[in-house]
Scaffold this active site. Structure first.
Site, short mmCIF file in Angstrom:
data_model
loop_
_atom_site.label_atom_id
_atom_site.label_comp_id
_atom_site.label_asym_id
_atom_site.label_seq_id
_atom_site.Cartn_x
_atom_site.Cartn_y
_atom_site.Cartn_z
CG ASP A 189 -9.45 -0.22 5.18
OD1 ASP A 189 -9.29 -0.60 4.01
OD2 ASP A 189 -8.67 -0.48 6.11
CD GLN B 197 -3.45 -4.56 6.46
OE1 GLN B 197 -3.58 -3.50 5.88
NE2 GLN B 197 -3.88 -5.70 5.94
CE LYS C 112 -3.80 -2.49 2.21
NZ LYS C 112 -4.63 -2.76 3.39
N1 GUN Z 1 -6.92 -7.06 6.25
C1 GUN Z 1 -7.34 -7.78 5.19
N2 GUN Z 1 -7.92 -6.98 4.28
C2 GUN Z 1 -7.85 -5.72 4.78
C3 GUN Z 1 -8.28 -4.46 4.28
O1 GUN Z 1 -8.85 -4.30 3.20
N3 GUN Z 1 -8.02 -3.40 5.10
C4 GUN Z 1 -7.39 -3.53 6.29
N4 GUN Z 1 -7.20 -2.42 7.02
N5 GUN Z 1 -7.00 -4.68 6.78
C5 GUN Z 1 -7.22 -5.78 6.01
#
Ligand code: GUN
Length: 292
Positions: free
Chosen positions: A119, A96, A52
């Site tokens: 998110d 995350q 990311k």
């Molecule tokens: N863990 C697995 N997928 C995601 C996501 O799309 N966002 C976040 N913050 N954590 C994740």
């Protein structure tokens, strides 16, 4: 059979975003700034967060990675979230998941300012999503919609089977595809670990979104000819022939299912890269305050 190439499509989207950032820079505007909080050192989470941050650099965004130790208390994490909530230089941020077990995930997601929740996990934004109001769509379902749209896969009136009911993928996916929208207007069935007669249901599906987290669960005998397959799963499966000792597998047994499918996403290179591209898109929206 057509491969739904998430890597290429995500690169197209990233190029569009990069062009947009260039025009912001030429007008003297501040570029978007995404922050990510990573608690602990889970291998997969580190890989995702680093991807990311790398993607931010590629499109010209600013990024901040906040790395906290595994033993971080809930209170300290909430403090950090509040700092980001009130920092005018941060347009959006993510925490995350998964989080270590001493931390209440729901409490954490609730603490994120909904206007910075790129998110789309805050209950306010989930509610807006369910009501078809403007908001940040969660990046993975958003990426799937975008992939279906860009490949002009017809969804209107189709039988869509979503496998899995997670808050991040299955649940929002089922809501979004049933809505009146592009890549929507579908008749959606959600199946999960307690569903009965799975085969009967998957055999009738025109489109299957597999998001259950069991590697190669969906096999060729479970689908009809010309099915469209979206594989959200990504699991490390031990493989002695690989240098790192594992290979990446989806929830779909690619070899058998691809023989019957009209469209299919590969793993890796399908849904994963799309998730990152849509997170960037949400951050751009947050910067331009298109949501609030
Ligand atoms: N863990 C697995 N997928 C995601 C996501 O799309 N966002 C976040 N913050 N954590 C994740």
């Amino acid at each position: 059979m057509t491969i739904l190439d998430g890597k290429k499509t995500s690169n197209d989207i990233k190029e569009e975003i990069a062009d947009h950032v260039k025009s912001m820079v030429s007008k003297g505007e501040r570029v978007p700034h995404l922050a990510a909080i990573l608690v602990g050192s889970d291998g997969a989470s580190m890989t995702y967060v680093n991807a990311k941050v790398k993607a931010c650099k590629l499109v010209g965004f600013n990024s901040t990675l906040v790395e906290l130790p595994e033993y971080t208390s809930e209170e300290d994490l909430l403090k950090k979230i509040n700092e980001l909530n009130t920092d005018d230089n941060i347009d959006g941020f993510i925490v995350q998941l998964p989080l270590p077990k001493q931390i209440d995930e729901q409490k954490v997601l609730m603490a994120v300012n909904p206007n910075k929740d790129v998110d789309g996990f805050h209950p306010t934004n989930v509610g807006k999503m369910a009501l078809s109001l403007p908001t940040f769509l969660p990046a993975t379902p958003y990426g799937i919609l975008e992939l279906l749209e860009r490949y002009q896969v017809e969804t209107s009136g189709k039988n869509v089977v979503v496998m899995g009911r997670s808050h991040i993928v299955g649940r929002p996916m089922s809501i979004l595809m049933s809505q009146k929208r592009k890549a929507g207007d579908a008749t959606v069935t959600v199946v999960h670990s307690r569903s009965k007669n799975l085969l009967e249901i998957t055999k009738k599906a025109d489109i299957i979104v597999a998001a259950i987290g069991i590697s190669e669960f969906l096999t060729g005998d479970m689908v009809k000819d010309d099915v469209v397959i979206i594989d959200v799963g990504i699991t490390r499966v031990p493989d002695a022939t690989k240098k790192n000792g594992y290979r990446l597998a989806g929830d779909v047994h690619f070899e058998s299912v691809s023989k019957k499918a009209s469209y299919i996403t590969p793993v890796p290179g399908g849904v994963g890269p799309m998730t990152i591209a849509m997170l960037l898109k949400n951050t751009l929206l947050a910067r331009e305050k298109h949501i609030i």
